[in-house]
Enzyme design. Structure first.
Site, short mmCIF file in Angstrom:
data_model
loop_
_atom_site.label_atom_id
_atom_site.label_comp_id
_atom_site.label_asym_id
_atom_site.label_seq_id
_atom_site.Cartn_x
_atom_site.Cartn_y
_atom_site.Cartn_z
N GLY A 1 -7.27 -50.05 -8.54
CA GLY A 1 -8.44 -49.21 -8.81
C GLY A 1 -9.34 -49.10 -7.59
O GLY A 1 -8.94 -49.40 -6.47
N ILE A 2 -10.58 -48.71 -7.87
CA ILE A 2 -11.55 -48.48 -6.80
C ILE A 2 -12.30 -49.79 -6.48
O ILE A 2 -12.34 -50.69 -7.31
CB ILE A 2 -12.54 -47.37 -7.25
CG1 ILE A 2 -13.34 -46.83 -6.09
CG2 ILE A 2 -13.40 -47.84 -8.38
CD1 ILE A 2 -14.13 -45.58 -6.46
N GLY A 3 -12.88 -49.89 -5.30
CA GLY A 3 -13.76 -51.02 -4.99
C GLY A 3 -13.22 -51.93 -3.91
O GLY A 3 -12.11 -51.76 -3.40
N GLY A 4 -14.04 -52.91 -3.55
CA GLY A 4 -13.70 -53.82 -2.46
C GLY A 4 -12.52 -54.71 -2.78
O GLY A 4 -11.73 -55.04 -1.90
N LEU A 5 -12.41 -55.12 -4.03
CA LEU A 5 -11.35 -56.06 -4.40
C LEU A 5 -9.95 -55.46 -4.26
O LEU A 5 -9.09 -56.04 -3.58
CB LEU A 5 -11.61 -56.57 -5.82
CG LEU A 5 -10.62 -57.59 -6.30
CD1 LEU A 5 -10.69 -58.86 -5.46
CD2 LEU A 5 -10.87 -57.90 -7.75
N GLU B 1 -3.67 -44.53 -11.59
CA GLU B 1 -4.58 -43.51 -12.13
C GLU B 1 -5.34 -42.85 -10.98
O GLU B 1 -5.27 -41.66 -10.77
CB GLU B 1 -5.52 -44.23 -13.07
CG GLU B 1 -6.71 -43.47 -13.47
CD GLU B 1 -7.62 -44.33 -14.31
OE1 GLU B 1 -7.11 -44.98 -15.24
OE2 GLU B 1 -8.82 -44.34 -14.05
N ILE C 1 -16.98 -56.36 -15.76
CA ILE C 1 -18.38 -56.78 -15.57
C ILE C 1 -18.54 -58.24 -15.99
O ILE C 1 -19.11 -59.03 -15.28
CB ILE C 1 -19.31 -55.82 -16.33
CG1 ILE C 1 -19.29 -54.49 -15.55
CG2 ILE C 1 -20.72 -56.37 -16.46
CD1 ILE C 1 -19.99 -53.36 -16.18
N GLY D 1 -9.00 -45.96 -17.60
CA GLY D 1 -7.60 -46.33 -17.83
C GLY D 1 -7.41 -47.82 -17.99
O GLY D 1 -6.26 -48.30 -17.97
C1 LIG Z 1 -11.09 -45.72 -10.94
C2 LIG Z 1 -10.45 -47.00 -11.25
O1 LIG Z 1 -10.87 -48.07 -10.88
S1 LIG Z 1 -9.10 -46.94 -12.23
C3 LIG Z 1 -9.08 -48.50 -13.06
C4 LIG Z 1 -9.09 -48.41 -14.52
N1 LIG Z 1 -10.43 -48.16 -15.03
C5 LIG Z 1 -11.30 -49.13 -15.33
O2 LIG Z 1 -11.02 -50.32 -15.19
C6 LIG Z 1 -12.63 -48.63 -15.86
C7 LIG Z 1 -13.66 -49.71 -16.06
N2 LIG Z 1 -14.01 -50.40 -14.83
C8 LIG Z 1 -14.90 -49.93 -13.91
O3 LIG Z 1 -15.47 -48.86 -14.04
C9 LIG Z 1 -15.16 -50.78 -12.69
O4 LIG Z 1 -14.07 -51.63 -12.51
C10 LIG Z 1 -16.48 -51.64 -12.80
C11 LIG Z 1 -17.70 -50.72 -12.94
C12 LIG Z 1 -16.41 -52.60 -13.95
C13 LIG Z 1 -16.63 -52.45 -11.50
O5 LIG Z 1 -16.42 -51.61 -10.41
P1 LIG Z 1 -17.09 -51.95 -9.00
O6 LIG Z 1 -16.70 -50.89 -8.02
O7 LIG Z 1 -16.77 -53.34 -8.62
O8 LIG Z 1 -18.60 -51.83 -9.40
P2 LIG Z 1 -19.89 -51.72 -8.51
O9 LIG Z 1 -20.01 -52.94 -7.66
O10 LIG Z 1 -19.93 -50.38 -7.86
O11 LIG Z 1 -21.02 -51.78 -9.62
C14 LIG Z 1 -21.29 -50.68 -10.43
C15 LIG Z 1 -22.61 -50.94 -11.13
O12 LIG Z 1 -22.43 -51.99 -12.06
C16 LIG Z 1 -23.36 -53.04 -11.82
N3 LIG Z 1 -22.65 -54.29 -12.08
C17 LIG Z 1 -21.42 -54.62 -11.61
N4 LIG Z 1 -21.09 -55.84 -12.07
C18 LIG Z 1 -22.11 -56.26 -12.84
C19 LIG Z 1 -22.34 -57.43 -13.59
N5 LIG Z 1 -21.45 -58.42 -13.65
N6 LIG Z 1 -23.49 -57.53 -14.29
C20 LIG Z 1 -24.42 -56.55 -14.24
N7 LIG Z 1 -24.24 -55.40 -13.54
C21 LIG Z 1 -23.10 -55.27 -12.84
C22 LIG Z 1 -23.73 -52.88 -10.34
O13 LIG Z 1 -24.99 -53.44 -10.09
C23 LIG Z 1 -23.72 -51.36 -10.20
O14 LIG Z 1 -24.90 -50.80 -10.72
P3 LIG Z 1 -25.79 -49.79 -9.80
O15 LIG Z 1 -24.87 -48.70 -9.36
O16 LIG Z 1 -26.86 -49.33 -10.68
O17 LIG Z 1 -26.26 -50.63 -8.66
C1 LIG Z 2 -12.04 -41.35 -15.86
C2 LIG Z 2 -11.49 -42.71 -15.71
C3 LIG Z 2 -11.78 -43.44 -14.45
C4 LIG Z 2 -11.44 -44.92 -14.52
O1 LIG Z 2 -10.51 -45.37 -15.17
O2 LIG Z 2 -12.12 -45.72 -13.86
#
Ligand SMILES: CC(=O)SCCNC(=O)CCNC(=O)[C@H](O)C(C)(C)COP(=O)(O)OP(=O)(O)OC[C@H]1O[C@@H](n2cnc3c(N)ncnc32)[C@H](O)[C@@H]1OP(=O)(O)O
Ligand SMILES: CCCC(=O)O
Length: 450
Positions: A222-226, A247, A321, A344
């Protein structure tokens, strides 16, 4: 369909200015801007002007997840929900901003089902690649749910952007016969998602995940640093013969490809990196453009659990989260604060586990530092009120933190609690044990194992 000889003439007949295209939208219309990089630029500006100048009311603009660097003009240049409101199937930073302003609502979804959800769209306005000599516009690297959007739309407007990469794949073309109006846009640059640098904690998590990836695996990152850290470590490792089925196509796939790690030697869609939408740097868009190795396909195929399950050694890596000692994973909210969507996450958790030799990883930092400097554990006894369960405990395979890997499948409630406490930050373990005891998911024997 038109005769080939008619195409040039039809193009001219359908060619309009952004203002003429926007004028198609009437009060009360539901307008789709699609998904990924498909949101229009010039027509969005013209629509904002049309709404303001002609007093339009009750417009709804819908999308799933939009990759964009600047806000919609229809958001910044209008003032109220009476004029225009927004709905998103995935809350990214862009949607969260509109939600904070009280203008954007969330539509819960399973991403693999999304094309089927769309109905009653009055106008689809989509940014596309230029038309070819056969009269086909390429939809760009986001066919995802667009066939569903197009099926449900009464009118279709395309805004041509010469910078949109040509995404090869399945159902990626839109014939001019199915288009009502064409706008030649100002060729706005593609939206850039900068690469997020991996943190030391991301690096530690990657050090646990990478050794569990075997030669011959197919990756969903997925997206992000990890995921970037994992992609980078894989590129430098001696692991060979990887494939992609994902995805979202992100920059780490380019790094892996350039490092010679992606052979595409999988038992389905051999040779191709399959994806449903893309977002990243210009390097990624250049990699996609007219590249036969990179294959864009609808989300009902890419995220289909049976398709994912049919690919041997499928490895899915996503984040969340927080989670609780039952193993319920929240990736959508922090308490009542809405952050993201299911996307996804569940599709891939289920598909990866069912794949022969497959593995589903959900990675999370063990703690987070609050504004006042205190730390909280992201492994909690129970989810806090308002937390949305994205992946139910029954669907979770592995949880990974910087302290290790917890296998949850096939484990009893107390074994799960024990495995999760073992990968929680050490300073929170005693407290988590006490809570687990109160919850009846801890036994005296459990504690001896770490
Ligand atoms: C596009 C793909 O990744 S495909 C993968 C399949 N899809 C999914 O897994 C969908 C659900 N998951 C996700 O959307 C992401 O994995 C997330 C949001 C859970 C984490 O993604 P990351 O890129 O690491 O998140 P990021 O660091 O940008 O944080 C997003 C927001 O959540 C907040 N946040 C992240 N973790 C936490 C936490 N543990 N507690 C509170 N807030 C949090 C951040 O502060 C940020 O808020 P802001 O934009 O208002 O500052
Ligand atoms: C629209 C879905 C994007 C995601 O899985 O993070």
């Amino acid at each position: 369909m038109y005769k080939l000889s008619q195409i040039a003439e039809e193009y001219q007949k359908k060619l309009v200015t952004p203002a003429q295209a926007a004028a198609v939208v009437k009060s009360g219309d539901r307008v789709s801007y699609g998904l990924g990089c498909s949101a229009p630029y010039d027509t969005d500006k013209a629509l904002a002007d049309h709404i303001n100048n002609d007093g339009l009311k009750g417009i709804e603009i819908v999308n799933a997840t939009i990759v964009k660097n600047e806000d919609y003009f229809t958001f910044t240049e209008t003032e109220s929900n009476d004029q225009v409101r927004f709905m998103s199937g995935h809350f990214n930073a862009f949607d969260r901003k509109m939600n904070k302003a009280g203008r954007c609502w969330f539509m819960p979804l399973l991403f693999n089902e999304l094309p089927k959800y769309w109905e009653d769209i009055d106008v689809a306005i989509l940014q596309v690649h230029e038309m070819d000599k056969w009269g086909n516009f390429n939809l760009g690297p986001q066919v995802a749910d667009l066939r569903g959007v197009l099926r449900a739309s009464k009118k279709v407007i395309v805004e041509v952007n010469k910078n949109m990469p040509k995404a090869l794949g399945y159902e990626t073309e839109l014939n001019i016969a199915d288009v009502d109006y064409i706008v030649e846009g100002s060729n706005h640059p593609m939206p850039i998602i900068p690469n997020k640098p991996a943190t030391p904690v991301d690096e530690k998590i990657a050090d646990f995940v990478v050794p569990m990836i075997e030669n011959g695996s197919t990756l969903q990152l997925g997206i992000g640093g990890l995921p970037a850290a994992i992609g980078h470590k894989l590129a430098e490792s001696d692991i060979q013969d990887l494939s992609g089925h994902t995805e979202m196509l992100v920059d780490p796939y380019v790094e892996l490809y350039e490092a010679g790690k992606i052979t595409g030697n999988k038992n389905r869609d051999k040779g191709k990196i399959i994806y449903t939408f893309a977002g990243g740097t210009q390097r990624l868009y250049d990699f996609i453009d007219d590249n036969q190795i990179v294959f864009n396909a609808p989300v009902n195929y890419v995220n289909n659990i049976n398709v994912v399950a049919s690919i041997d050694k499928f490895v899915s890596i996503n984040s969340c989260i927080n989670l609780d000692l039952y193993g319920q994973v929240c990736a959508e909210s922090a308490g009542y604060r809405h952050i993201s969507g299911t996307g996804g996450a569940l599709d891939f958790a289920q598909g990866a586990y069912l794949s022969r030799g497959g593995k589903g990883f959900i990675c999370v930092h063990s703690t987070r530092t609050l504004k006042d400097g205190t730390k909280e554990s992201l492994i909690r006894p129970t989810l806090t009120p308002g937390s949305v369960v994205t992946t139910p405990r029954s669907a979770v395979h592995y949880i990974v933190t910087e302290y290790g890997v917890a296998l949850l499948k096939g484990k009893s409630t107390w074994q799960r609690a024990e495995a999760l406490i073992n990968i929680a930050a050490p300073e929170f373990r005693e407290e988590l044990i006490k809570e687990a005891e109160k919850m009846g998911i801890w036994t005296n024997t459990s504690k001896t194992s770490y």
